[in-house]
Motif scaffolding. Structure first.
Motif, PDB file in Angstrom:
ATOM      1  N   ILE A 170       0.859  -1.187   0.000  1.00 31.01           N
ATOM      2  CA  ILE A 170       0.000   0.000   0.000  1.00 31.01           C
ATOM      3  C   ILE A 170       0.895   1.237   0.000  1.00 31.01           C
ATOM      4  CG2 ILE A 170      -1.830   1.223   1.246  1.00 31.01           C
ATOM      5  CD1 ILE A 170      -2.681  -1.595   0.486  1.00 31.01           C
ATOM      6  N   VAL A 171       0.585   2.194  -0.860  1.00 27.58           N
ATOM      7  CA  VAL A 171       1.372   3.430  -0.884  1.00 27.58           C
ATOM      8  C   VAL A 171       0.470   4.602  -0.499  1.00 27.58           C
ATOM      9  CG1 VAL A 171       2.709   5.003  -2.312  1.00 27.58           C
ATOM     10  CG2 VAL A 171       2.871   2.542  -2.696  1.00 27.58           C
ATOM     11  N   ASP A 172       0.946   5.386   0.456  1.00 27.59           N
ATOM     12  CA  ASP A 172       0.205   6.572   0.886  1.00 27.59           C
ATOM     13  C   ASP A 172       0.521   7.723  -0.063  1.00 27.59           C
ATOM     14  OD1 ASP A 172      -0.957   8.703   2.073  1.00 27.59           O
ATOM     15  OD2 ASP A 172      -0.009   8.423   4.042  1.00 27.59           O
ATOM     16  N   MET A 173      -0.424   8.095  -0.915  1.00 28.50           N
ATOM     17  CA  MET A 173      -0.160   9.103  -1.942  1.00 28.50           C
ATOM     18  C   MET A 173       0.005  10.508  -1.371  1.00 28.50           C
ATOM     19  SD  MET A 173       0.355   7.569  -4.696  1.00 28.50           S
ATOM     20  CE  MET A 173       0.235   8.689  -6.088  1.00 28.50           C
ATOM     21  N   LYS A 174      -0.424  10.693  -0.137  1.00 24.87           N
ATOM     22  CA  LYS A 174      -0.248  12.006   0.482  1.00 24.87           C
ATOM     23  C   LYS A 174       1.245  12.318   0.647  1.00 24.87           C
ATOM     24  CE  LYS A 174      -2.936  11.396   4.243  1.00 24.87           C
ATOM     25  NZ  LYS A 174      -3.560  10.068   4.138  1.00 24.87           N
ATOM     26  N   LYS A 175       2.039  11.257   0.720  1.00 27.66           N
ATOM     27  CA  LYS A 175       3.471  11.449   0.940  1.00 27.66           C
ATOM     28  C   LYS A 175       4.283  11.461  -0.359  1.00 27.66           C
ATOM     29  CE  LYS A 175       3.310   9.216   5.457  1.00 27.66           C
ATOM     30  NZ  LYS A 175       3.176   7.825   5.927  1.00 27.66           N
ATOM     31  N   GLU A 176       3.617  11.315  -1.491  1.00 27.47           N
ATOM     32  CA  GLU A 176       4.343  11.233  -2.760  1.00 27.47           C
ATOM     33  C   GLU A 176       4.401  12.598  -3.452  1.00 27.47           C
ATOM     34  OE1 GLU A 176       5.737   8.380  -4.294  1.00 27.47           O
ATOM     35  OE2 GLU A 176       5.409   7.444  -2.335  1.00 27.47           O
ATOM     36  N   GLU A 177       5.462  12.802  -4.203  1.00 25.97           N
ATOM     37  CA  GLU A 177       5.563  14.061  -4.932  1.00 25.97           C
ATOM     38  C   GLU A 177       4.733  14.039  -6.216  1.00 25.97           C
ATOM     39  OE1 GLU A 177       9.627  15.434  -5.680  1.00 25.97           O
ATOM     40  OE2 GLU A 177       9.774  15.447  -3.479  1.00 25.97           O
ATOM     41  N   ASP A 178       4.929  12.976  -6.974  1.00 22.85           N
ATOM     42  CA  ASP A 178       4.195  12.811  -8.227  1.00 22.85           C
ATOM     43  C   ASP A 178       2.826  12.242  -7.861  1.00 22.85           C
ATOM     44  OD1 ASP A 178       5.045  11.411 -11.420  1.00 22.85           O
ATOM     45  OD2 ASP A 178       3.051  11.585 -10.539  1.00 22.85           O
ATOM     46  N   PHE A 196       0.650  10.966  -9.884  1.00 25.85           N
ATOM     47  CA  PHE A 196       0.209   9.899 -10.777  1.00 25.85           C
ATOM     48  C   PHE A 196       0.811   8.561 -10.341  1.00 25.85           C
ATOM     49  CE2 PHE A 196      -0.515  13.602 -13.373  1.00 25.85           C
ATOM     50  CZ  PHE A 196      -1.704  13.305 -14.015  1.00 25.85           C
ATOM     51  N   PHE A 197       2.152   8.550 -10.290  1.00 21.22           N
ATOM     52  CA  PHE A 197       2.845   7.291 -10.020  1.00 21.22           C
ATOM     53  C   PHE A 197       3.772   7.444  -8.818  1.00 21.22           C
ATOM     54  CE2 PHE A 197       2.192   7.672 -14.621  1.00 21.22           C
ATOM     55  CZ  PHE A 197       1.332   6.595 -14.811  1.00 21.22           C
ATOM     56  N   SER A 198       3.638   6.558  -7.865  1.00 17.16           N
ATOM     57  CA  SER A 198       4.511   6.592  -6.700  1.00 17.16           C
ATOM     58  C   SER A 198       5.901   6.039  -7.049  1.00 17.16           C
ATOM     59  CB  SER A 198       3.888   5.773  -5.575  1.00 17.16           C
ATOM     60  OG  SER A 198       3.736   4.429  -6.010  1.00 17.16           O
ATOM     61  N   GLU A 199       6.872   6.372  -6.252  1.00 11.77           N
ATOM     62  CA  GLU A 199       8.231   5.849  -6.424  1.00 11.77           C
ATOM     63  C   GLU A 199       8.216   4.326  -6.485  1.00 11.77           C
ATOM     64  OE1 GLU A 199      11.159   7.174  -6.964  1.00 11.77           O
ATOM     65  OE2 GLU A 199      10.195   9.149  -7.116  1.00 11.77           O
ATOM     66  N   LYS A 200       7.469   3.780  -5.566  1.00 10.49           N
ATOM     67  CA  LYS A 200       7.392   2.326  -5.419  1.00 10.49           C
ATOM     68  C   LYS A 200       6.853   1.661  -6.699  1.00 10.49           C
ATOM     69  CE  LYS A 200       6.952  -1.472  -2.924  1.00 10.49           C
ATOM     70  NZ  LYS A 200       8.077  -2.135  -2.363  1.00 10.49           N
ATOM     71  N   ILE A 234      -3.951   2.736  -9.524  1.00  8.13           N
ATOM     72  CA  ILE A 234      -3.522   4.128  -9.510  1.00  8.13           C
ATOM     73  C   ILE A 234      -4.214   4.919  -8.408  1.00  8.13           C
ATOM     74  CG2 ILE A 234      -3.396   6.260 -10.879  1.00  8.13           C
ATOM     75  CD1 ILE A 234      -1.599   3.995 -11.914  1.00  8.13           C
ATOM     76  N   ASN A 235      -5.506   4.660  -8.234  1.00 10.82           N
ATOM     77  CA  ASN A 235      -6.237   5.395  -7.220  1.00 10.82           C
ATOM     78  C   ASN A 235      -7.333   4.503  -6.650  1.00 10.82           C
ATOM     79  OD1 ASN A 235      -7.813   7.044  -5.707  1.00 10.82           O
ATOM     80  ND2 ASN A 235      -7.992   8.664  -7.242  1.00 10.82           N
ATOM     81  N   GLN A 281      -2.167   2.434  -4.680  1.00 12.38           N
ATOM     82  CA  GLN A 281      -1.977   3.834  -4.300  1.00 12.38           C
ATOM     83  C   GLN A 281      -3.291   4.377  -3.742  1.00 12.38           C
ATOM     84  OE1 GLN A 281       1.406   4.975  -7.537  1.00 12.38           O
ATOM     85  NE2 GLN A 281      -0.637   5.716  -8.000  1.00 12.38           N
ATOM     86  N   THR A 282      -3.210   5.039  -2.613  1.00 11.57           N
ATOM     87  CA  THR A 282      -4.434   5.566  -1.997  1.00 11.57           C
ATOM     88  C   THR A 282      -4.136   6.804  -1.164  1.00 11.57           C
ATOM     89  OG1 THR A 282      -6.215   5.092  -0.439  1.00 11.57           O
ATOM     90  CG2 THR A 282      -4.173   3.902  -0.085  1.00 11.57           C
ATOM     91  N   TYR A 283      -5.154   7.632  -1.020  1.00 13.95           N
ATOM     92  CA  TYR A 283      -5.035   8.772  -0.118  1.00 13.95           C
ATOM     93  C   TYR A 283      -5.593   8.428   1.264  1.00 13.95           C
ATOM     94  CZ  TYR A 283      -3.556  11.620  -4.029  1.00 13.95           C
ATOM     95  OH  TYR A 283      -2.849  12.119  -5.086  1.00 13.95           O
ATOM     96  N   GLN A 284      -6.142   7.229   1.386  1.00  9.99           N
ATOM     97  CA  GLN A 284      -6.703   6.837   2.689  1.00  9.99           C
ATOM     98  C   GLN A 284      -6.142   5.494   3.146  1.00  9.99           C
ATOM     99  OE1 GLN A 284     -11.120   6.969   2.535  1.00  9.99           O
ATOM    100  NE2 GLN A 284     -10.881   7.656   0.434  1.00  9.99           N
ATOM    101  N   PRO A 285      -4.819   5.419   3.347  1.00 10.84           N
ATOM    102  CA  PRO A 285      -4.247   4.110   3.698  1.00 10.84           C
ATOM    103  C   PRO A 285      -4.782   3.569   5.021  1.00 10.84           C
ATOM    104  CG  PRO A 285      -2.626   5.859   3.986  1.00 10.84           C
ATOM    105  CD  PRO A 285      -3.801   6.480   3.323  1.00 10.84           C
ATOM    106  N   GLU A 286      -5.322   4.470   5.836  1.00 10.10           N
ATOM    107  CA  GLU A 286      -5.792   4.026   7.153  1.00 10.10           C
ATOM    108  C   GLU A 286      -7.192   3.403   7.082  1.00 10.10           C
ATOM    109  OE1 GLU A 286      -5.070   7.135   6.172  1.00 10.10           O
ATOM    110  OE2 GLU A 286      -7.100   7.937   6.019  1.00 10.10           O
TER     111      GLU A 286
END
Ligand code: ADP
Ligand code: ZN
Ligand code: ZN
Length: 760
Positions: free
Chosen positions: A427-435, A437-441, A591-592, A631-636
């Motif tokens: 799971i990737v927390d998109m709030k912490k990503e710069e891009d 669209f696509f996370s580093e991971k 993606i989302n 990728q999500t904005y609500q990992p919790e």
């Protein structure tokens, strides 16, 4: 004398007719007189009542030459009518393809043609000829008849050649002459050619007969003989599959749920069961959601069952549908692979109804009759003593609950076939990503996979390019004229489109209000993400969404091309989350994950879980291990947490607890009443009237409230929700139709949805 309740197509009530024919059965088609015309009726049931306050007409005769239906089929349709509070006519139209329905043909026929019958000959003779020499005619018909033809003016002489002379004047005499050459003429043709008054007079004098003929199922092209093929040899089931198959065969239960993780080999179990049934002469229905009716599924069934399988998908022409239906009706085809409405296929000796991906919404019809093929299947199995097998990697909460309660017999497969590993989920927390669209991971995993020549599937469940266009100068947002919804922008064809009413217009690049070209695009759709993707990876990418899938054969070609490795990455909407089996896919990216989760519906958590688990199931189906990045904005959010745990049971426990507390299905039953009008004015008052009329203390009523999208296709919409325990709702339903009928008004449309799957 016996009395029968009879249904006549395109009418809404049932009508009583009488007969003393002992042989009449429920499901027979009969000829009756209805509003002074001959019509075909369907016997629904025998009436116990013997006294009627009106004159009961007699059934003219049983149409043994017509298709008749089984009493179970009639019972099933009546059940749907009652359960879903729909009209029988709507149910019948849905269940029986129009190609096999009765058609009428109105014709005029002359009573006396006497000696002039001979003239028919000349007419027929001239059908294939334009002009003929006198000698040929005399040789053929004799001198006497030839003279008669000429004298009557049927033949005329042009430069020594004789040809037919078409009349155009309209008198009674003419008409008689006209009929001397024809046995019968269609209503429309004749009424166009001659004065209706003349026709009526002749009918009255008994010189002409006006008659209605039933034009039915003797269309030769519907009848085709299929050759029986031998069944091919079986694939060998592994121990786990074998155990489930045997248990289902031996069980005296009727309802089964197989929960098996993606790729666990459920399909193989179904195919084995269907084959064993077929060897005993028994048929089966295999239902799939539209989108799972992929070329690979069709090929698989054709390979196993050859010409014994009928394939019923929604793109069949009327004629092809009727052909398939007829071949099932006659028993030539005994296995049916199809979508929702295939549940009505007239399969003989039905042994199994398999409902694959049973959690899918597409089993529920969202227009009248709002039936759910899953429950219709269960009812049908009950009536015909067949078994129902529901299967899914992510069963609906309701089905799994029934399985827990022992109403469905449950079988579970936790491992993939041949122990292919289930993919690892990150799971990737998109709030912490710069891009955003696509996370580093995700980028890292994609690069790795591409280096190894492995394939990637990316899911973004949102159509188009952007869901919101706003003018930076005046702030105007482009909205649909007919719906209270913002227009989506599709860069692929340069259009603005409304996802609710489907209307689209050309995108000009300018604000429609002030003309400025400073526009901002937000709400990223799959086309937008594709654009970004292409900037990052110079590889072969294919986009799969509703837009491209409209092209004929797109899906099939896409499937073959991707399987053959012509593409490295597939990016698509929900349509790629199901059924696809590509052994070389090792990375799946969501993606989302938030698109569905944020919809205010008690099932949106369940749907998110199902969609993501299904798409995750596309990874690592071959020998190589798979990886899934979400990728999500609500990992919790607990849904995301449960997806990562990859345990359906944990998810179920949490979800069922919530449903119980909030008294949602399966603990309660729900009815949604939609009320709509072209005018906003008065709607609210009317909704309150409806509310008052349908109130009942045994159930909970909520609303009226505006629908989430208030205006669609020019209609303003409100809802009333009804909730209650099973028994109360069932009792309540009995009187609901009556209550609604009483307050019906032509300015408002009321739609009752029993067991709705969408609450908004
Ligand atoms: P599910 O329907 O549970 O997602 P499938 O039935 O599609 O799984 O099986 C996944 C893959 O494993 C398919 O490629 C299928 O052909 C293969 N497979 C499953 N069972 C067997 C078997 N008994 N013999 C050979 N191949 C099998
Ligand atoms: Zn503007
Ligand atoms: Zn619209």
């Amino acid at each position: 004398m016996r009395y029968y309740s009879v249904y006549i197509e395109k009418t809404n009530d049932f009508y009583t007719y009488a007969s003393d024919d002992e042989n009449i059965k429920v499901g027979d088609r009969v000829l009756v007189s209805f509003r002074n015309k001959e019509r075909v009726g369907l016997i629904l049931k025998e009436e116990l009542e013997k006294d009627y306050p009106f004159k009961v007409l007699k059934i003219k005769r049983v149409l043994y030459e017509e298709i008749s239906f089984s009493k179970n089929f009639v019972a099933l349709l009546l059940w749907i009518k009652e359960y879903y509070l729909s009209s029988f006519d709507q149910v019948f139209s849905t269940a029986v393809p129009s190609g096999v329905k009765i058609k009428y043909e109105d014709v005029y026929r002359v009573v006396k043609v006497d000696s002039l019958f001979a003239l028919n000959e000349v007419f027929e003779y001239f059908l294939s000829k334009i002009k003929v020499r006198k000698k040929t005619l005399v040789d053929r018909f004799g001198k006497e008849k030839f003279s008669l033809f000429v004298e009557k003016g049927y033949l005329k002489n042009i430069d020594g050649w004789y040809c037919l002379d078409e009349d155009s004047d309209c008198s009674e005499e003419e008409l008689k002459n006209y009929f001397e050459l024809r046995k019968e003429v269609g209503k429309q043709t004749l009424e166009k050619k001659f004065d209706k008054k003349v026709l009526d007079k002749m009918v009255k004098n008994g010189e002409l007969i006006f008659e209605r003929r039933i034009k039915s199922f003797d269309d030769e092209n519907l009848k085709k003989t299929y050759k029986m093929q031998d069944l091919i040899e079986d694939t060998k089931l592994n121990l786990e599959q074998q155990k489930i198959k045997d248990a289902i065969e031996e069980s005296n239960k009727k309802h089964f749920l197989i929960r098996g993780v993606t790729g666990s080999g459920k399909t193989e179990i179904y195919i084995h069961l269907i084959k064993r049934a077929l060897e005993k002469g028994n048929g089966s229905i295999f239902l799939v959601p539209e989108i799972s009716l992929t070329p690979q599924m069709v090929l698989r069934f054709k390979k196993e069952f050859g010409e014994r399988v009928a394939i019923l998908h929604s793109r069949l022409t009327q004629n092809d549908r009727a052909k398939e239906w007829y071949s099932i009706y006659t028993g030539e085809k005994q296995v049916v692979l199809g979508v929702r409405s295939a549940i009505f296929a007239p399969v003989k000796n039905l042994e199994y109804i398999v409902i694959d991906e049973e959690h899918e919404n597409s089993y529920k019809q969202d227009s009248n009759p709002r039936y759910n093929a899953k429950y219709v299947g269960i009812k049908r199995a009950e009536l015909e003593n067949a078994k129902v097998i529901l299967g899914s990697a992510t069963p609906s909460i309701e089905s799994y609950y029934y399985a827990q309660k022992g109403i469905f017999q449950l079988y579970e497969i936790e491992n993939r076939y041949k122990d292919a590993k289930l993919p690892e989920i990150d799971i990737v927390d998109m709030k912490k990503e710069e891009d955003n669209f696509f996370s580093e991971k995700l980028l890292l995993e994609m690069r790795n996979a591409l280096l190894k020549k492995e394939q990637i599937i990316l899911l973004l469940n949102r159509k188009g390019y952007s869901t919101l266009i706003q003018c930076e100068e005046c702030g105007h947002m482009e909205e649909c004229e007919h719906c209270s919804i913002k227009l989506n922008y599709y860069s692929s064809n340069g259009s603005l489109k409304c996802n609710y009413c489907g209307i689209s217009k050309r995108f000009t690049g300018h604000c429609s209000k002030c003309g400025s070209d400073k526009l901002s695009f937000s709400g990223r759709g799959v086309e937008r993400v594709e654009e970004e993707l292409r900037k990052k990876f110079p590889v072969n990418i294919i986009r799969v969404d509703g837009e491209v899938a409209k092209e004929k054969d797109f899906y099939e070609n896409m499937y073959n091309d991707f399987l053959a490795g012509k593409y490295d990455i597939m990016i698509g909407t929900q349509m790629i989350s199901r059924g696809l089996h590509f052994p070389n896919v090792t990375v799946v990216g969501v993606i989302n994950a938030d698109t569905i989760m944020s919809i205010p519906d008690f099932r949106s958590g369940e749907r998110t879980y199902q969609m993501i688990t299904q798409v995750a199931g596309r990874a690592g189906r071959g020998d190589k291990d798979g990886k899934v990045i979400i990728q999500t904005y609500q990992p919790e959010n607990y849904i995301i947490e449960k997806i990562q745990e990859n345990s359906y049971k944990n998810f179920y426990e949490k979800e069922i607890e919530k449903r119980e507390i909030l008294f949602y299905p399966p603990f309660s039953k729900v009815i949604n009443i939609g009320i709509s009008s072209e005018k906003e004015e008065g709607l609210e008052e009317y909704c309150y009237e409806v509310l008052k009329a349908i109130q009942d203390e045994k159930i909970e009523i909520y609303g009226p409230m505006k629908s989430l999208v208030y205006k669609v296709k020019g209609r303003y919409r409100c809802n009333i929700f009804i909730k209650g325990d099973r028994k109360s709702i069932n009792d309540y339903k009995k009187s609901l139709e009556e209550k609604i009928k009483k307050i019906e008004s032509k300015n408002y449309r009321i739609v009752v949805d029993v067991d709705p799957i969408n609450l908004i």
